[in-house]
Scaffold this active site. Structure first.
Site, PDB file in Angstrom:
ATOM      1  N   ASP A   4      56.495  87.678 136.210  1.00 36.40           N
ATOM      2  CA  ASP A   4      57.535  87.988 137.235  1.00 36.40           C
ATOM      3  C   ASP A   4      57.821  86.868 137.873  1.00 36.40           C
ATOM      4  OD1 ASP A   4      58.658  89.420 139.295  1.00 36.40           O
ATOM      5  OD2 ASP A   4      56.885  88.997 140.466  1.00 36.40           O
ATOM      6  N   ARG A   5      59.116  86.667 138.728  1.00 35.76           N
ATOM      7  CA  ARG A   5      59.502  85.281 139.213  1.00 35.76           C
ATOM      8  C   ARG A   5      59.140  85.239 140.627  1.00 35.76           C
ATOM      9  NH1 ARG A   5      65.675  84.097 140.430  1.00 35.76           N
ATOM     10  NH2 ARG A   5      65.071  84.554 142.486  1.00 35.76           N
ATOM     11  N   ASP A   6      59.656  86.189 141.439  1.00 35.95           N
ATOM     12  CA  ASP A   6      59.453  86.082 143.090  1.00 35.95           C
ATOM     13  C   ASP A   6      58.006  86.534 143.396  1.00 35.95           C
ATOM     14  OD1 ASP A   6      61.806  84.914 143.092  1.00 35.95           O
ATOM     15  OD2 ASP A   6      62.925  86.999 143.236  1.00 35.95           O
ATOM     16  N   ASP A  12      58.466  84.306 147.482  1.00 34.94           N
ATOM     17  CA  ASP A  12      59.418  85.429 147.538  1.00 34.94           C
ATOM     18  C   ASP A  12      60.495  85.039 148.776  1.00 34.94           C
ATOM     19  OD1 ASP A  12      61.146  87.398 147.174  1.00 34.94           O
ATOM     20  OD2 ASP A  12      59.542  88.797 147.924  1.00 34.94           O
ATOM     21  N   TYR A  15      66.696  87.449 148.070  1.00 37.06           N
ATOM     22  CA  TYR A  15      68.090  87.236 147.528  1.00 37.06           C
ATOM     23  C   TYR A  15      68.059  85.709 147.568  1.00 37.06           C
ATOM     24  CZ  TYR A  15      67.835  92.209 148.463  1.00 37.06           C
ATOM     25  OH  TYR A  15      67.524  93.657 148.457  1.00 37.06           O
ATOM     26  N   GLN A  48      66.722  91.482 139.778  1.00 39.33           N
ATOM     27  CA  GLN A  48      67.496  90.457 140.673  1.00 39.33           C
ATOM     28  C   GLN A  48      68.546  91.365 141.119  1.00 39.33           C
ATOM     29  OE1 GLN A  48      66.819  87.696 142.077  1.00 39.33           O
ATOM     30  NE2 GLN A  48      65.005  87.075 140.928  1.00 39.33           N
ATOM     31  N   SER A  49      68.514  92.360 141.962  1.00 35.66           N
ATOM     32  CA  SER A  49      69.530  93.092 142.646  1.00 35.66           C
ATOM     33  C   SER A  49      70.720  92.447 143.437  1.00 35.66           C
ATOM     34  CB  SER A  49      69.046  94.287 143.035  1.00 35.66           C
ATOM     35  OG  SER A  49      68.194  94.138 144.303  1.00 35.66           O
ATOM     36  N   CYS A  81      66.951  91.530 135.268  1.00 33.94           N
ATOM     37  CA  CYS A  81      67.937  92.922 135.632  1.00 33.94           C
ATOM     38  C   CYS A  81      68.908  92.591 136.988  1.00 33.94           C
ATOM     39  CB  CYS A  81      66.960  94.188 136.054  1.00 33.94           C
ATOM     40  SG  CYS A  81      68.115  95.458 136.600  1.00 33.94           S
ATOM     41  N   ASP A 118      53.100  90.339 141.097  1.00 35.98           N
ATOM     42  CA  ASP A 118      52.321  90.595 142.260  1.00 35.98           C
ATOM     43  C   ASP A 118      52.536  91.880 142.892  1.00 35.98           C
ATOM     44  OD1 ASP A 118      55.382  89.901 142.449  1.00 35.98           O
ATOM     45  OD2 ASP A 118      54.856  89.631 144.749  1.00 35.98           O
TER      46      ASP A 118
HETATM   47 ZN   LIG Z   1      68.775  96.638 135.184  1.00 33.75          ZN
END
Ligand SMILES: [Zn+2]
Length: 542
Positions: A4-6, A12, A15, A48-49, A81, A118
Site C-alpha cells: 500500500d502507498r499512503d 498519509d 489527496y 487514489q480516489s 484505482c 496499514d
Molecule cells: Zn477502481
C-alpha cells in the site's frame, strides 16, 4: 511483495498531488532494500480516489510516484484505482482487483504475493485475492482491523524480517546424506498428524515435501483424521491409532495398548519419523515410543526440552499458518517440495467422487454451518437467515454437515437450499465443495477442502484460535465475525460467552456482500439493489 502507498510507504497526506510533501515512513528504505536483495519483486497497490474527485491530476500523481522512486528505488508494478466509492469499480480496495492486476503484471498469482498495508481494507483486498495480508498499524488504524488481521507487524522493517524468515524457513536444511543418491534420499518415512480432519489436510503440503524424497511414506493418524488421511497425495499407507496425549476426549493410558502400538510402529520399519503437531501439542510422548520402536531419526517441533527423543528439534514462532508451520518442520528435517509443487492444499486425484447430479451445474454456494467444536460453528438460527439471504440474492445453496448435524442442516435448508446433511463422507463432501462457486463456513475442517480446490471462502471465523494460523490457506477469503470477542485465543471447544457473540452478530447481508467481493455475485432475481453497505471490511477515509 505488494505495498500500500499512503500510510505504509509514505506518510498519509490526504489527496496529495505534491512531490514536496512525500515523507517516507520509518524503516521503509531499509526494508525495501532488503526485499530487493532477497530477489523479491515489488509492486504498489493504491486507492487514489483524489483522481476521480479532481483533487489532483494524473500528472501530479506521477510526479509523487517519481519522488517516491527517487527516495526508495524503482517498483516493478504500480497499480492505482482512480475511482471513487460511487463508481462501482472492481479495483478499489477492499476489492481484490489491484492485487490481481499487480500479480498478473509481475507474472505470478495472488497466492504467491504478500500485501503489506496499514488499514483493514488492504488486508481484506489481499485475502479476497488469495494473497497473504500483513497489517502494519498506524495511530489511525482501528482496533477491530488490528484484531481481524491474520498477521500484524509493529513496523515495516519487522514485517520484512518476518516475511523473509518465513520464506527461508520452508527451504530444506542441508542434512547428512543417508540416502542412495544426492537430492533423493529414499527410504521409509513415518509422518504423523494425530488429530482431526482439518489438521491432517493442512499438513498435506509438508507430507508432499517428504514424499518428494522418500521411497515410501506411512502416515500415522487418529480416528478423527482418517478420512482426510485417505485423501492426501504422497501417502502410501495409513496407520490409524488414537493417541491419548492428543485426543480431546482420551481414554486412560493402557500400558498393553501402548506396547502394542510400539510394536506396530517398529513393524513399519521406518528410517525416520517426522511428527507434525499443532502449537498446543507435544511430539515428545510419541517420540519416546518411536525411540523404543527403534526409529533412528525423529524430528518434531518442541518448546519443551526433548533430551535424546528428537534428532531435529524445531521451533516456530506463534502466528505462522499451520501449513507453513508443518512445511518448516519438513524443511528442518531436510525435505522440500518439488520445484513444480506449490505449497497449497491439494487432494489425491481420483479420491474425490463427483458431486451428486441433483445439485445441477457447478456454481452453487455450499453453506456448512456445523463444526466438531460448537464454539466454532455458525449458530443455526443465523445459518438459516444466511441461507434465506443467499437465495434472495440469486444463489443456489447446498447445505452440508455431518451425520450428527442432520437436524441443523434440515432446519437451515428449510430456509433455502438443498440439504445434504449426513449424506456425505469427507470424500463426498470434497466432491460437493469442488463444484461450488464459494463456501460459507466456520473454522472447521471442510473450510480446508475449499482451499484444496481453490474455492473462495466466506469464513465466519470464531477467534478462539488465531486466524493467521488456522484461516483458509492461500485461497480467496473474506473473514466475518467479531475478531475481538471475549472468546479470542481461549481455544475453547464450547463458547465461553453467552450468546456466541463472535458469530451471532454477523448480518446475512455481510455474507452476500462478501460473496460479491469474492467475485461470486449470484444471479439477479429482481430489480437491482444499490448502495449495499460494506460492514465486513471496515475502514473509512481513503
Ligand atoms: Zn477502481
Amino acid at each position: 511483495m505488494l505495498l500500500d502507498r499512503d500510510g505504509t510507504l509514505v506518510e498519509d497526506v490526504p489527496y496529495n498531488g505534491d512531490p514536496e510533501k512525500v515523507r517516507l515512513l520509518p524503516g521503509v528504505r531499509v526494508g525495501l532494500d532488503r526485499l530487493r536483495a532477497a530477489g523479491l519483486r515489488l509492486g504498489v497497490v493504491s486507492n487514489q480516489s483524489g483522481l476521480a474527485r479532481g483533487f489532483f491530476s494524473v500528472g501530479q500523481m506521477r510526479a509523487v510516484h517519481a519522488r517516491i522512486e527517487a527516495l526508495v528505488g524503482p517498483f516493478d508494478s504500480w497499480q492505482v484505482c482512480p475511482h471513487d466509492e460511487a463508481d462501482g469499480c472492481g479495483c478499489r480496495k477492499p476489492l481484490p482487483g489491484l492485487v490481481r492486476a499487480a500479480a498478473a503484471e509481475l507474472g505470478t498469482v495472488p497466492g504467491r504475493c504478500v500485501v503489506v498495508g496499514d488499514i483493514g481494507r488492504d488486508v481484506t483486498a489481499a485475502l479476497a485475492a488469495g494473497a497473504v495480508g500483513v497489517l502494519v498499524p498506524t495511530p489511525v488504524t482501528r482496533p477491530e482491523e488490528v484484531a481481524a488481521a491474520p498477521w500484524v507487524a509493529g513496523d515495516f522493517c519487522e514485517a520484512v524480517e518476518e516475511i523473509l524468515r518465513r520464506q527461508h524457513a520452508v527451504q530444506p536444511a542441508v542434512r547428512p546424506a543417508v540416502g542412495r543418491s544426492a537430492g533423493r534420499r529414499g527410504g521409509t518415512v513415518l509422518v504423523v498428524r494425530a488429530d482431526s480432519a482439518g489438521d491432517v489436510l493442512v499438513t498435506g503440503p509438508a507430507i508432499r515435501a517428504v514424499a518428494h524424497h522418500a521411497d515410501r511414506v506411512v502416515l500415522l493418524c487418529g480416528p478423527r483424521g482418517r478420512a482426510a488421511a485417505d485423501l492426501l497425495p504422497g501417502v502410501d499407507e495409513v496407520v490409524e491409532h488414537p493417541l491419548p496425549w492428543i485426543d480431546p476426549d482420551p481414554d486412560r493410558v493402557n500400558p498393553a495398548e501402548m506396547a502394542a502400538l510400539t510394536d506396530r510402529l517398529a513393524a513399519i520399519g521406518a528410517d525416520e519419523a517426522v511428527i507434525f503437531t499443532s502449537f498446543h501439542q507435544s511430539p515428545l510422548p510419541l517420540a519416546l515410543l518411536l525411540r523404543m520402536a527403534g526409529v533412528p531419526r525423529v524430528s518434531g517441533i518442541s518448546e519443551d526440552y526433548p533430551g535424546s527423543l528428537l534428532d531435529v528439534r524445531h521451533r516456530v514462532p506463534v502466528g505462522v499458518p499451520e501449513p507453513e508451520r508443518a512445511l518448516s518442520l519438513a524443511a528442518a528435517a531436510g525435505y522440500g517440495l518439488a520445484p513444480t509443487d506449490q505449497p497449497t492444499l491439494r487432494l489425491r486425484a481420483g479420491a474425490v467422487p463427483p458431486a451428486p447430479a441433483r445439485l445441477g451445474a457447478p456454481g452453487y454456494v455450499v453453506l456448512h454451518p456445523g463444526s466438531a467444536a460448537s464454539s466454532r460453528a455458525i449458530p443455526p438460527e443465523l445459518a438459516a437467515r444466511i441461507a434465506s439471504a443467499l437465495v434472495d440474492a440469486g444463489h443456489r445453496v447446498v447445505v452440508t454437515g455431518g451425520p450428527d448435524e442432520r437436524e441443523v442442516t434440515a432446519a437451515v435448508a428449510a430456509a433455502g437450499g438443498v440439504d445434504l446433511g449426513g449424506r456425505t463422507g469427507l470424500a463426498e463432501l470434497a466432491g460437493v465443495v469442488a463444484g461450488a462457486a464459494a463456501m460459507v463456513v466456520g473454522n472447521t475442517g471442510p473450510a480446508h477442502l475449499a482451499a484444496a480446490f481453490g474455492v473462495p471462502v466466506v469464513s465466519l471465523f470464531a477467534p478462539t484460535v488465531p486466524f493467521g494460523q488456522w484461516g483458509p490457506y492461500r485461497v480467496p477469503t473474506v473473514r466475518l465475525g467479531d475478531a475481538a470477542a471475549p472468546c479470542r485465543d481461549t481455544r475453547a471447544a464450547t463458547c465461553p460467552v453467552p450468546g456466541h457473540p463472535c458469530l451471532a452478530g454477523v448480518d446475512p447481508a455481510e455474507v452476500v456482500e462478501a460473496l460479491r467481493v469474492l467475485g461470486v455475485p449470484g444471479e439477479p432475481v429482481g430489480p437491482a439493489t444499490a448502495g449495499v453497505a460494506v460492514p465486513a471490511t471496515g475502514g473509512s477515509g481513503r
